[in-house]
Design an enzyme around this catalytic site. Structure first.
Site, PDB file in Angstrom:
ATOM      1  N   LYS A  94       0.826  -1.210   0.000  1.00 43.24           N
ATOM      2  CA  LYS A  94       0.000   0.000   0.000  1.00 43.24           C
ATOM      3  C   LYS A  94       0.857   1.255   0.000  1.00 43.24           C
ATOM      4  O   LYS A  94       0.649   2.178  -0.789  1.00 43.24           O
ATOM      5  CB  LYS A  94      -0.928  -0.003   1.214  1.00 43.24           C
ATOM      6  CG  LYS A  94      -1.920   1.151   1.224  1.00 43.24           C
ATOM      7  CD  LYS A  94      -2.957   0.980   2.326  1.00 43.24           C
ATOM      8  CE  LYS A  94      -3.838  -0.200   2.055  1.00 43.24           C
ATOM      9  NZ  LYS A  94      -4.921  -0.353   3.044  1.00 43.24           N
ATOM     10  N   ARG A 126      -3.712   2.874   8.385  1.00 45.36           N
ATOM     11  CA  ARG A 126      -3.972   1.616   7.666  1.00 45.36           C
ATOM     12  C   ARG A 126      -2.724   0.747   7.635  1.00 45.36           C
ATOM     13  O   ARG A 126      -1.604   1.243   7.589  1.00 45.36           O
ATOM     14  CB  ARG A 126      -4.419   1.894   6.224  1.00 45.36           C
ATOM     15  CG  ARG A 126      -5.805   2.511   6.082  1.00 45.36           C
ATOM     16  CD  ARG A 126      -6.153   2.641   4.609  1.00 45.36           C
ATOM     17  NE  ARG A 126      -7.533   3.045   4.375  1.00 45.36           N
ATOM     18  CZ  ARG A 126      -7.937   4.280   4.194  1.00 45.36           C
ATOM     19  NH1 ARG A 126      -7.060   5.277   4.233  1.00 45.36           N
ATOM     20  NH2 ARG A 126      -9.205   4.553   3.962  1.00 45.36           N
ATOM     21  N   GLY A 161      -8.628  -7.373   4.320  1.00 44.29           N
ATOM     22  CA  GLY A 161      -9.491  -7.563   5.477  1.00 44.29           C
ATOM     23  C   GLY A 161      -8.858  -8.246   6.663  1.00 44.29           C
ATOM     24  O   GLY A 161      -9.488  -8.400   7.705  1.00 44.29           O
ATOM     25  N   MET A 196      -6.004  -7.334   8.392  1.00 46.16           N
ATOM     26  CA  MET A 196      -5.393  -6.473   9.407  1.00 46.16           C
ATOM     27  C   MET A 196      -6.256  -5.234   9.617  1.00 46.16           C
ATOM     28  O   MET A 196      -7.240  -5.012   8.932  1.00 46.16           O
ATOM     29  CB  MET A 196      -3.961  -6.137   9.009  1.00 46.16           C
ATOM     30  CG  MET A 196      -3.032  -7.337   9.156  1.00 46.16           C
ATOM     31  SD  MET A 196      -1.322  -6.970   8.761  1.00 46.16           S
ATOM     32  CE  MET A 196      -1.431  -6.674   7.014  1.00 46.16           C
ATOM     33  N   ARG A 249      -3.489  -1.536  -6.048  1.00 45.88           N
ATOM     34  CA  ARG A 249      -2.672  -2.744  -5.881  1.00 45.88           C
ATOM     35  C   ARG A 249      -3.037  -3.708  -6.992  1.00 45.88           C
ATOM     36  O   ARG A 249      -4.109  -3.588  -7.607  1.00 45.88           O
ATOM     37  CB  ARG A 249      -2.928  -3.396  -4.512  1.00 45.88           C
ATOM     38  CG  ARG A 249      -4.362  -3.841  -4.281  1.00 45.88           C
ATOM     39  CD  ARG A 249      -4.570  -4.295  -2.843  1.00 45.88           C
ATOM     40  NE  ARG A 249      -5.972  -4.607  -2.583  1.00 45.88           N
ATOM     41  CZ  ARG A 249      -6.476  -4.803  -1.374  1.00 45.88           C
ATOM     42  NH1 ARG A 249      -5.700  -4.693  -0.318  1.00 45.88           N
ATOM     43  NH2 ARG A 249      -7.756  -5.092  -1.205  1.00 45.88           N
ATOM     44  N   HIS A 289     -16.034  -8.461   1.914  1.00 46.14           N
ATOM     45  CA  HIS A 289     -15.030  -9.388   2.447  1.00 46.14           C
ATOM     46  C   HIS A 289     -15.254 -10.801   1.914  1.00 46.14           C
ATOM     47  O   HIS A 289     -14.318 -11.473   1.459  1.00 46.14           O
ATOM     48  CB  HIS A 289     -15.095  -9.391   3.981  1.00 46.14           C
ATOM     49  CG  HIS A 289     -14.221 -10.419   4.615  1.00 46.14           C
ATOM     50  ND1 HIS A 289     -14.685 -11.664   4.979  1.00 46.14           N
ATOM     51  CD2 HIS A 289     -12.910 -10.400   4.925  1.00 46.14           C
ATOM     52  CE1 HIS A 289     -13.692 -12.365   5.501  1.00 46.14           C
ATOM     53  NE2 HIS A 289     -12.606 -11.616   5.482  1.00 46.14           N
ATOM     54  N   ARG A 332       4.883 -49.537 -11.602  1.00 40.50           N
ATOM     55  CA  ARG A 332       5.552 -49.946 -10.367  1.00 40.50           C
ATOM     56  C   ARG A 332       5.026 -51.312  -9.954  1.00 40.50           C
ATOM     57  O   ARG A 332       3.816 -51.501  -9.793  1.00 40.50           O
ATOM     58  CB  ARG A 332       5.296 -48.930  -9.257  1.00 40.50           C
ATOM     59  CG  ARG A 332       6.023 -49.293  -7.954  1.00 40.50           C
ATOM     60  CD  ARG A 332       5.759 -48.282  -6.866  1.00 40.50           C
ATOM     61  NE  ARG A 332       4.399 -48.384  -6.333  1.00 40.50           N
ATOM     62  CZ  ARG A 332       3.885 -47.538  -5.426  1.00 40.50           C
ATOM     63  NH1 ARG A 332       4.614 -46.523  -4.993  1.00 40.50           N
ATOM     64  NH2 ARG A 332       2.654 -47.698  -4.995  1.00 40.50           N
ATOM     65  N   GLU A 355      13.525 -44.064  -2.823  1.00 39.83           N
ATOM     66  CA  GLU A 355      12.645 -43.634  -1.737  1.00 39.83           C
ATOM     67  C   GLU A 355      13.225 -43.937  -0.364  1.00 39.83           C
ATOM     68  O   GLU A 355      12.567 -43.734   0.656  1.00 39.83           O
ATOM     69  CB  GLU A 355      11.264 -44.269  -1.889  1.00 39.83           C
ATOM     70  CG  GLU A 355      11.297 -45.753  -2.152  1.00 39.83           C
ATOM     71  CD  GLU A 355       9.967 -46.305  -2.653  1.00 39.83           C
ATOM     72  OE1 GLU A 355       8.917 -45.726  -2.313  1.00 39.83           O
ATOM     73  OE2 GLU A 355       9.988 -47.316  -3.380  1.00 39.83           O
ATOM     74  N   SER A 408      13.162 -42.952 -10.355  1.00 35.54           N
ATOM     75  CA  SER A 408      11.999 -42.116 -10.075  1.00 35.54           C
ATOM     76  C   SER A 408      11.947 -41.899  -8.565  1.00 35.54           C
ATOM     77  O   SER A 408      11.892 -42.866  -7.802  1.00 35.54           O
ATOM     78  CB  SER A 408      10.705 -42.793 -10.546  1.00 35.54           C
ATOM     79  OG  SER A 408       9.603 -41.941 -10.319  1.00 35.54           O
ATOM     80  N   THR A 459       8.931 -39.386  -3.512  1.00 34.59           N
ATOM     81  CA  THR A 459       9.184 -38.386  -2.464  1.00 34.59           C
ATOM     82  C   THR A 459       8.249 -38.524  -1.261  1.00 34.59           C
ATOM     83  O   THR A 459       8.563 -38.018  -0.185  1.00 34.59           O
ATOM     84  CB  THR A 459       9.071 -36.961  -3.042  1.00 34.59           C
ATOM     85  OG1 THR A 459       7.816 -36.826  -3.728  1.00 34.59           O
ATOM     86  CG2 THR A 459      10.209 -36.693  -4.004  1.00 34.59           C
ATOM     87  N   ASP A 492       7.528 -41.460   0.343  1.00 35.11           N
ATOM     88  CA  ASP A 492       8.263 -42.332   1.264  1.00 35.11           C
ATOM     89  C   ASP A 492       9.623 -41.750   1.625  1.00 35.11           C
ATOM     90  O   ASP A 492      10.087 -41.891   2.762  1.00 35.11           O
ATOM     91  CB  ASP A 492       8.442 -43.728   0.652  1.00 35.11           C
ATOM     92  CG  ASP A 492       7.242 -44.624   0.943  1.00 35.11           C
ATOM     93  OD1 ASP A 492       6.298 -44.150   1.611  1.00 35.11           O
ATOM     94  OD2 ASP A 492       7.241 -45.782   0.489  1.00 35.11           O
ATOM     95  N   CYS A 499       7.785 -38.992  -8.744  1.00 36.27           N
ATOM     96  CA  CYS A 499       6.425 -39.522  -8.866  1.00 36.27           C
ATOM     97  C   CYS A 499       5.627 -39.419  -7.577  1.00 36.27           C
ATOM     98  O   CYS A 499       4.513 -39.924  -7.496  1.00 36.27           O
ATOM     99  CB  CYS A 499       6.447 -40.976  -9.350  1.00 36.27           C
ATOM    100  SG  CYS A 499       7.246 -42.111  -8.218  1.00 36.27           S
ATOM    101  N   TYR A 514      11.568 -35.187 -15.563  1.00 41.22           N
ATOM    102  CA  TYR A 514      10.109 -35.091 -15.567  1.00 41.22           C
ATOM    103  C   TYR A 514       9.575 -35.108 -14.146  1.00 41.22           C
ATOM    104  O   TYR A 514      10.260 -35.498 -13.197  1.00 41.22           O
ATOM    105  CB  TYR A 514       9.480 -36.231 -16.373  1.00 41.22           C
ATOM    106  CG  TYR A 514       9.610 -37.613 -15.759  1.00 41.22           C
ATOM    107  CD1 TYR A 514       8.665 -38.092 -14.857  1.00 41.22           C
ATOM    108  CD2 TYR A 514      10.682 -38.447 -16.103  1.00 41.22           C
ATOM    109  CE1 TYR A 514       8.781 -39.349 -14.298  1.00 41.22           C
ATOM    110  CE2 TYR A 514      10.809 -39.704 -15.552  1.00 41.22           C
ATOM    111  CZ  TYR A 514       9.850 -40.160 -14.640  1.00 41.22           C
ATOM    112  OH  TYR A 514       9.972 -41.408 -14.085  1.00 41.22           O
TER     113      TYR A 514
END
Length: 892
Positions: free
Chosen positions: A25, A95, A104, A106, A351, A467, A629, A757, A776, A779, A781, A843, A863
């Site tokens: 602001k 403000r 809305g 603060m 803004r 709001h 898999r 993994e 692969s 993520t 596990d 994956c 990938y």
């Protein structure tokens, strides 16, 4: 250290580039002042002061008082007023203004500087006693609520009672004498509640308000908003002190909120609302229903009250020029607050406007086609997370409907759910897995947790910039506002509309795009992703380096993934195929078998079923890679758990119940996540993986022969910790594949690889890569194993960890770059050192998380693979990551 930056009078000490220091602001007020736009003079107290405020136990740093005094005098000199003066009082607004917009969340205080003496000076200056006392009562209520922490409902009750006793309907019905009486009642309420009088010293008022605005950075609602929108705690907020201009000086004054383009649809026309004889909070609070900004908008909404364009054509023309100036300057759609004081236009804020995903796409594409931004900038302008909004259903135009309510179309989308009337209940029921519609007279920032939990929001009051509307659009929730027929009973058990009663728990459907609420569930349909979406995706696909695959096991999921632009299947979890009713019996027979011959016999029943599954996937993917898999979970997951279930299954299948119970007990493990699962099953029972491999390759050969298309299967072995495990299993797999090729008289290209993994696998990736043709990263596990956290059980304490700053993000949602990511980087480097050109992918669920995709890009993976409906998100995020500037939110 400079702590105060002035603006106004055609110049400023800051500019738009100083958002981190001055907040959004303050930086934009400075920028507008420098552009020569009509901005009331003021100053900004920096975010550094906010940090010091909290570091010093909510005390102000030395030297701030002197800087504020100087800046306040400069404002007074500019406008010809003096702060605290009885005859010519300077009044100011206080403000907040963080670097990221938090609408809305603060606090704000208007009309500061009024007291029992200055109010008469204001009346004399304006020649309007009613206006002065209206401003004074507003100040008492706002200051008492924000600074003194007196519940605003106390004041609402006083005013409503006063109006009811005198048969007044609107606030504008009250005279000067009425407002004097209300002021007296307000002051009495403060005295009774606090045991002390309302403060009369303007300097005390000023510092109380500044402290309260800084303090609002850590309110529960602000913290919740920051958590939902990934805004860091340490950013802090600035405080803006600005000379008041008044929209409540009679019918030649007004206040409004506007967007330079439609924030719901992205259409290139002005969009906004205003109120005559009002102050800014009246527009967003929903207490009065605002009027349309333009004549076209008024006619489109079927309203009869005059638009600003019709009522104040000169002010509207000036405002229109300001809109164009600001949009061309910032090169983006702007959200603007303005006040007209006695026909004179003043700009209070600009803004970057929050917008729906649909609007973000349209605006980005059109700004690019208008030559204001490049394709690369257009790609960066769309929050990848927000594309999820586009994937939600809309109402089927042919479905029967039972209309209950009509209001304003505040946020598009459609959803059905049970009616609830409180934010707390919405959150509680949502946690139980129930879908709810939150219905309120109006929402407030304290309702944010319930709004987030709800499928949609409906309010009786409020306009398109209330709001509820702003927050719902930001969250992607359908929303209908200003539904005037909605009457909610005070006990919160039912609502009435048009003579009908709907109870809490009844199901309704909300169409936010059309502003309608229907009784019961209405059939929905999936959106068509074309036009602006297709154009932006085409630009993104041309820029991104990584390919995007999908996690899919069924032809339907695979087709959805293809439709959303997936370039293959990165994870087919074969265990999901085993739970169908016609297969689970054979699976259980295999598990109960006493020896290998028994297992082989049971697996022979599964072979044609698995082969059929894979044929369907290969056909849908039509030449794209499909990564399968092999069986991962422990065998006990396929067995019934309770004795009652075991007895039922035994009776239905002809199996021996006692034998089934004994086998289930033998397979039970204390910690199955670390037990007999993944490749360990394949080594113990190689016939399982051999059957699955045969099914994959026979299906691949059949589809290749049938379609003439290239079929490229990739067989992935899960939970490998040591190279020796991979060597053993790859030997079995290659032997089966060789046999299939010989039987079929064909050969196909294929790869055998592994999931990474386990931390040990990552650290010894150079050894594993000697036999793995691709990695692969699983993520999900890998995160569990690295942190020692159970994804299923950690939900009970992760929120506490996040609130206390142990985790900035949930590590199962956004990749932990420092720990899990470091292991991935080690594995990628070691793997490619041992096998140049090794294909690497992700994956886990992180494959569809934009922030995680940024990290994946930095370590050079090939990938990502994610759920089908997150494929477009991953495509855009991959392009943004390639550009090196993924943004977290539309106006961060």
């Amino acid at each position: 250290m400079k702590m105060v930056y002035a603006f106004g009078g055609g110049s400023a000490e800051g500019d738009a580039s100083m958002k981190n220091l001055l907040g959004g602001k303050g930086a934009n007020l400075a920028e507008m002042a420098s552009l020569g736009l009509p901005v009331p003079p003021g100053f900004t107290i920096t975010t550094d002061v906010c940090a010091a405020f909290y570091a010093n136990d909510r005390s102000f740093p030395d030297g701030l008082t002197e800087e504020v005094d100087t800046a306040l005098k400069n404002i007074g000199e500019t406008v010809g007023r003096t702060f605290g003066d009885r005859q010519k009082p300077l009044l100011v607004s206080i403000r907040s203004g963080a670097r990221a917009s938090m609408p809305g969340m603060m606090d704000t205080v208007l009309n500061l500087g009024l007291n029992d003496e200055t109010v008469d000076g204001l009346a004399a200056l304006a020649g309007d006693e009613r206006f002065a006392y209206d401003s004074y009562r507003r100040f008492i209520q706002m200051y008492s609520n924000v600074v003194l922490e007196v519940d605003h409902h106390e004041f609402d009750a006083i005013l409503e009672t006063y109006k009811e006793e005198r048969d007044y309907f609107l606030d504008t019905d009250l005279s000067a004498e009425d407002w004097k009486n209300v002021v007296a009642e307000y002051k009495k309420a403060v005295d009774v509640t606090l045991g002390r009088s309302f403060p009369q010293d303007p300097v005390e008022q000023l510092w109380g308000a500044i402290g309260a605005v800084f303090g609002s950075w850590r309110t529960n609602r602000a913290q919740t908003y920051r958590r939902l929108h990934n805004i860091p705690e340490d950013w802090g907020t600035a405080v803006n002190v600005q000379a008041m201009v008044f929209g409540n000086m009679g019918e030649t004054s007004a206040t409004g909120v506007a967007f330079t383009r439609n924030p719901a649809t992205g259409e290139n026309h002005y969009y906004g609302e205003f109120l005559f004889n009002a102050q800014g909070e009246d527009v967003v609070a929903g207490i009065r229903t605002p009027q349309a900004l333009s004549k076209n908008a008024r006619e489109a909404m079927g309203e009869t009250a005059p638009s600003l364009e019709e009522a104040m054509p000169a002010a509207y023309a000036e405002l229109s020029n300001v809109f164009d100036t600001l949009e061309n300057h910032y090169r983006d759609m702007q959200d603007i607050e303005f006040t007209i004081q006695d026909k004179k236009l003043w700009m209070l804020q600009t803004r970057t406007g929050k917008r729906t995903a649909k609007a973000a796409l349209k605006i980005a594409v059109e700004l690019c086609e208008e030559g204001l931004i490049s394709k690369e900038e257009a790609i960066k302008r769309v929050d990848a997370h927000s594309l999820d909004q586009l994937l939600h259903p809309s109402l089927d135009p042919n479905a029967p409907r039972d209309l209950l309510l009509t209001g304003l179309p505040a946020s598009p989308g459609a959803a059905s759910g049970e009616v609830v009337f409180s934010a707390d209940e919405a959150e509680r029921l949502a946690q139980e897995g129930r879908k709810v519609i939150l219905m309120r007279v109006e929402t407030s920032p304290e309702d944010i947790h319930g709004m987030h939990a709800a499928q949609a929001i409906v309010t009786a009051r409020g306009g398109m910039t209330s709001h509820a509307a702003v927050v719902a659009r930001g969250m992607g929730r359908p929303c209908v506002c200003g539904a005037g027929e909605l009457i909610i009973d005070k006990a919160g058990t039912h609502f009435t509309a048009g003579g009908r009663t709907v109870k809490k728990g009844d199901v309704v459907t909300v169409d936010g795009g059309d502003g309608k609420v229907f009784f019961g569930a209405v059939k929905t349909m999936q959106p068509e992703l074309s036009g602006d979406f297709a154009k932006l995706m085409e630009w993104a696909d041309a820029i991104r380096r990584m390919s995007v695959r999908a996690n899919a096991e069924t032809p339907h999921d695979a087709q959805v993934a293809r439709d959303f632009g997936a370039e293959g299947i990165g994870l087919c979890r074969t265990e999901h195929m085993f739970f169908d009713a016609d297969r689970i019996v054979a699976v259980r027979e295999m598990i109960l078998a006493e020896d290998k011959s028994g297992r082989v016999a049971a697996l022979a029943k599964l072979l044609p079923m698995q082969r059929s599954d894979f044929e369907a996937l290969f056909q849908v993917m039509s030449g794209l890679p499909v990564t399968v898999r092999l069986l991962d979970p422990p065998l006990h997951e396929f067995l019934p758990r309770s004795e009652e279930e075991i007895d039922e299954i035994a009776a239905a299948s002809g199996m021996d119940a006692a034998k089934l119970k004994l086998r289930a007990r033998k397979l039970q493990e204390f910690n199955p996540m670390l037990g007999h699962r993944g490749c360990r099953l394949g080594i113990s029972f190689p016939e399982i993986y051999e059957m699955q491999t045969r099914a994959v390759m026979e299906a691949a050969c059949a589809v290749a022969e049938e379609t003439g298309e290239k079929v490229f299967p990739e067989i992935m072995i899960p939970l490998v910790a040591k190279r020796e495990e991979l060597v053993i299993l790859k030997g079995h797999i290659n032997a089966v594949i060789a046999a299939v090729f010989e039987e079929k008289g064909v050969t196909l290209d294929y790869h055998v690889g592994t999931m990474i993994e386990l931390p040990r696998a990552a650290l010894t990736a150079d050894e594993i890569a000697q036999d793995a043709e691709f990695f692969s990263f699983g993520t999900n596990d890998l995160t569990q194993m690295t942190f020692g956290l159970s994804r299923d059980d950690s939900a009970s304490f992760l929120p506490v960890y996040m609130r206390q700053g142990v985790f900035g993000r949930d590590p199962f949602v956004t990749l932990d770059a420092d720990g899990v990511g470091a292991l991935m980087k080690i594995a990628a480097e070691k793997g490619r050192a041992a096998r140049p050109g090794l294909k690497l992918g992700v994956c886990g669920e992180h494959g569809g998380d934009p922030e995680s995709i940024v990290y994946v890009e930095t370590i050079g993976l090939d990938y990502v693979s994610c759920s089908p409906f997150r494929t477009p998100i991953a495509r855009l995020a991959a392009a943004q990551a390639r550009l090196g500037d993924l943004q977290i939110g539309a106006d961060v």
